[in-house]
Enzyme design. Structure first.
Site, short mmCIF file in Angstrom:
data_model
loop_
_atom_site.label_atom_id
_atom_site.label_comp_id
_atom_site.label_asym_id
_atom_site.label_seq_id
_atom_site.Cartn_x
_atom_site.Cartn_y
_atom_site.Cartn_z
N GLY A 98 -14.75 -52.43 -28.59
CA GLY A 98 -14.29 -51.05 -28.58
C GLY A 98 -13.10 -50.90 -27.66
N CYS A 99 -12.42 -49.77 -27.81
CA CYS A 99 -11.20 -49.55 -27.02
C CYS A 99 -11.52 -49.38 -25.54
CB CYS A 99 -10.44 -48.34 -27.56
SG CYS A 99 -11.45 -46.86 -27.76
N TYR A 100 -12.51 -48.53 -25.23
CA TYR A 100 -12.88 -48.36 -23.82
C TYR A 100 -13.41 -49.66 -23.22
CZ TYR A 100 -12.62 -43.18 -24.11
OH TYR A 100 -12.22 -41.87 -24.24
#
Lengths: 352, 352, 352, 352
Positions: free
Chosen positions: C154-156
């Site tokens: 995921g991006c986070y």
């Protein structure tokens, strides 16, 4: 030539937005090497002090402006200085054998009286100035090829002229009816601490400026007159838009032949720009968004005829710092050097 | 009348941006009480579910739309529905004794054929429609006083007509030369989940839309024709700007008398709007920023004559949701009720 | 292999922001050719209908999702679908010989019970899932090399783990003190018409969401636990920022050795990332701006020790759609195929 | 007293953002009249030259700073100057009988050694300074009532302390675990032409600054220590957000009693702020957006306990220029004068 066997390039006035675009573009250019970055107020600094994200990519220090030193090291010199300075430097650089691409207004005008009237600077370099070519490749590609001095266009004129050229060249509109309502991101104001360019002031807001007196007006008129083969006066109104970069010029003109429809005009534009890889004429019903053009050297053009009013509306979107400034200068360089016109120039940004 | 002794008001279509502006404005209005909030898709919800910051200020639930119930409880009804619905509701509400202020396009047109042509809706309420008044107080204050049905203007027409009215009324421009290049924040698109209105798409970008076919065109033309006392066709181009609210209309027209200068036109405007407390005509050289108008019911107007081209350029900035929508409706209400025109209406925002 | 002799690639779920980044990145990739774009709701459309600026660059139509057809034409398949769908497709694609890179959460978890607890989806592909590798090359480069199934982070988690990995790997912080305060541009919410992602709502505003329950929490914890070689629980709070793209993770941890100073930690990070070309550890006193990372696959990391509190603060900036999603997937592909890790991946954006 | 019978007010340092908020707020205040606007660099200018939208509302010229003149005309003086100047002016103004509200840091500290350590300015006004009250009404309302010298809090401390006060006062968190991750719009940097505050640089980007050394740290610590009745050190990290105004402070602390749940903490906060009309404690699951607070004097507080980690997360949103600066000063004035605390202060902005 640089040690790497590449063409050696200097950038005078490297600290501003035009300068950093040039630095960034030329990092990816396969045929050149930037060997000199010059500036007065920032001389002695590392380039990474000004642009920390470039710390590891650009190790060059900014040097004072010394024309002899520049000419001895650089085959090509980009001048990215405030208006009125390039005309003092270019003649010497050219005399010393450099090719010069000037990003200021100094070499954009055929008629220096017009320059002096709008820019309040007397000129003593008329001979050199007469050799300058207006660096809009879509219109003056052949002249650029053989030139040593390019007056690179302003950002608004680039967007406006890409929108207007086919109309005027083909006599499709009445020149005196032309109105250019232009909108620019705030980077057009340069990297200087002006109150009206602060995010706190400019964000969430919108306004016109320089109404009826912006200095890009005579520049646009000069080229329009050249295209129309007679003197043309246009209306030009710039606006500041709450975004960092991008220009949209919305151009209005009354058709000489009110029977023309949108498809006709699109056909004319597609033909006109057939060999211009950096102009995308959009299909009917599609209007350009400035973000499409951001971080690219491409101009997107949308067209609509209004049969109710007999006008054509042309919308032209560019990145003001690339096609409107540094990218176009590199495009000119490519042409001057006989390289592929798109060498080192991005044609597709990231969206959204 | 409400229990508080105030005039009782209902808002049908309270969930959108127009609705929430009305709710917010009327909370501060000393003479009215909102006793009914209606909507279809949101019926049954607390208003605070839609707008959490209002949880403690607006305890009202959204109710289904029931005209009998509305008329029995409300003296005044604001209709904030999609185009084509108000014309089904307003006749009954008026028959039941309500005064109606419609924020949609349904009651803006004198000629319902124009409405039908642009909005694709046949009309069966011609008698009632003929009693409607166009709710632009700066032009139709007297008629509004005695009306029970107000067709509140669109946001673009408001900005455009404030800019154009003195010119057309006084015959100062050639009507067929009028071009309106308008720019709006994205709230003008309403509170609906459209892809092109997402921050990810719209931020950092700019584009035109509805070129030569936006439905505010005939609305502007109707009032321009009324002012000019002859049929007028205008050019209108809207653009979407990366900001939540605000409209700037940049209006161009060729002067009938090319000898007029900026000061002359400013003088005309100051006289024309002398009794209009919500219009600020700016001094020479000052051009409006939309942010000045944000959160207020004020229109700011800047003027420049270009002696080179014989045109006048008028810039008009409003808050699209207040002077361009809900605030103007409240202004009309104040006039209809014989109250001070500025009751409950903000005249000064916070800057920056 | 495609007709061009390049590796043939398919993208399932090409219409969203992850999809369009992949399409854009792979256009510049010298070793692959995109031969299939798939989607359900947009099947049958030209890709240019979704992204008009790509009209002339991507002529491919979006096709319905047919696994047989995909497998017969594509050596590599990127899955960019909502969570819970890839686990139904990937097993068949792998059985048919494709290499699969999944951008959803489906293949990020070693412990599928954790996945089921947070994503509310039972899993029936445990054998295949056990072969999946977490696609963060800076930590799992060797495993990626030999994998046929990548669960792209995921991006986070990408931003957070780049900030945390050296600390945890070297035991420099107390794991239970870790707090990640993360901030993301709104494109992280995907290309869907949600009210809270509208420019009118999100611009000029800022707020947290998913506090104490965002689904990237267990993903971050899994890798942190792997690095720390014991179970780690972290605090993770995401915020929505009024900008299209970019993530900043501000990470806090209490130092196990309070005598360490900023320079010590920077030294550790520079060593840790010595062979990671897409991580730039910044010098002392320089903190990353998300815009530096935009349109690139680079993560910028800034570090500060606070001797007053005994904490280290690490700031990590990435482009959420590139290093945080599509670019990282391409980076994984390059590693899987034995190509240069940076093939087709941008390392420097345009600023400003 | 002014000619109007209202209390006469002067603003020294009227040209900045704090000044213009004061001017704007006091225009709507029923009990005061602004009779003096002072500044050094802008002395002699019309106020409308600085803020054209106020041309017709504020006719006052900016005057040089002359303490005798100010004291002879003003009962109340707001000082909105750079840090280190008010401590030279306030003693004389108070000696001459004025009440002084200082917006700088000069009178925020009980311990002037702390001030000198962080602000690098020696102080010679210790007697007067010892009479100053910290102007956060929610905590020091009683002391403000009887004071003649208010040290108005910084913007970050206001947001942070509203979030922290109930926790510390009730001993609900371990003070040494407190982390404040704060995010501010760019107007917090003042009306000065700094490169990093330009829209072109700041828009579309996000970064931390002053990490581990921002001067609001000791100010927050002083009040936290007062509330906790022992010395407290906190972690404070500010970030610059691409929006003009608004602050969100996301505050983390480890609960002393891990059995507490979100509802418990909300109950404590609602009780703590029961008599504070400018604090809105939000219901469970609702987190504040800074835009809700914009143009108001209200602080919105959202609360979430994370049972997995034993922490409480409190989010506090204010308008940095109103509740974080000028509005809070007016709130203090109202209390000092025995007026209603909310006189002239907005409690509801316009959304979106």
């Amino acid at each position: 030539m640089s040690n790497s066997g590449k063409v050696s390039v200097g950038i005078v006035g490297a600290s501003g937005y035009g300068g950093v675009q040039l630095v960034r573009l030329l990092l990816d250019h396969p045929e050149v090497e930037v060997v000199y970055l010059g500036g007065d107020s920032s001389a002695g600094k590392d380039y990474g002090d000004l642009y920390p994200h470039l710390y590891n990519k650009v190790k060059t220090k900014i040097e004072p402006i010394n024309l002899d030193a520049i000419a001895s090291r650089c085959q090509i010199v980009f001048l990215g200085l405030p208006n009125g300075l390039a005309c003092g430097f270019a003649p010497q650089l050219i005399a010393k054998g450099c090719k010069v691409l000037d990003l200021s207004a100094d070499y954009r005008f055929k008629n220096l009286d017009t320059y002096t009237a709008w820019y309040k600077t007397e000129r003593e370099d008329k001979d050199i100035a007469s050799t300058a070519v207006y660096g809009l490749p879509e219109l003056y590609r052949e002249q650029i090829k053989n030139s040593s001095l390019i007056g690179c266009p302003g950002c608004y004129p680039t967007a406006s002229l890409l929108a207007l050229a086919p109309l005027l060249k083909q006599g499709l509109v009445l020149p005196e009816t032309i109105i250019i309502d232009a909108k620019s991101g705030t980077s057009g104001g340069g990297r200087q601490g002006k109150i009206n360019l602060l995010l706190a002031e400019a964000d969430g807001s919108l306004g016109a400026y320089g109404v009826a007196k912006h200095r890009h007006t005579p520049e646009i008129e000069q080229i329009c007159s050249d295209l129309a083969r007679r003197d043309v006066k246009i209306q030009f109104t710039p606006h500041l838009i709450p975004m960092p970069r991008g220009i949209l010029a919305t151009v209005y003109g009354t058709l000489t032949d009110p029977g023309l429809v949108t498809d006709d005009i699109i056909t004319v534009y597609k033909a006109f720009y057939r060999n211009s890889i950096f102009v995308e004429v959009l299909d009917k019903g599609i209007y350009p968004q400035t973000k499409w053009a951001c971080s690219t050297n491409v101009g997107y053009i949308g067209i609509e005829v209004d049969p109710r009013t007999g006008r054509v509306i042309v919308m032209s979107a560019i990145d003001n710092l690339i096609k409107g400034q540094a990218g176009q200068a590199v495009q000119c360089l490519n042409i001057m050097m006989g390289w592929e016109e798109n060498l080192g120039l991005p044609t597709l940004g990231f969206y959204p």
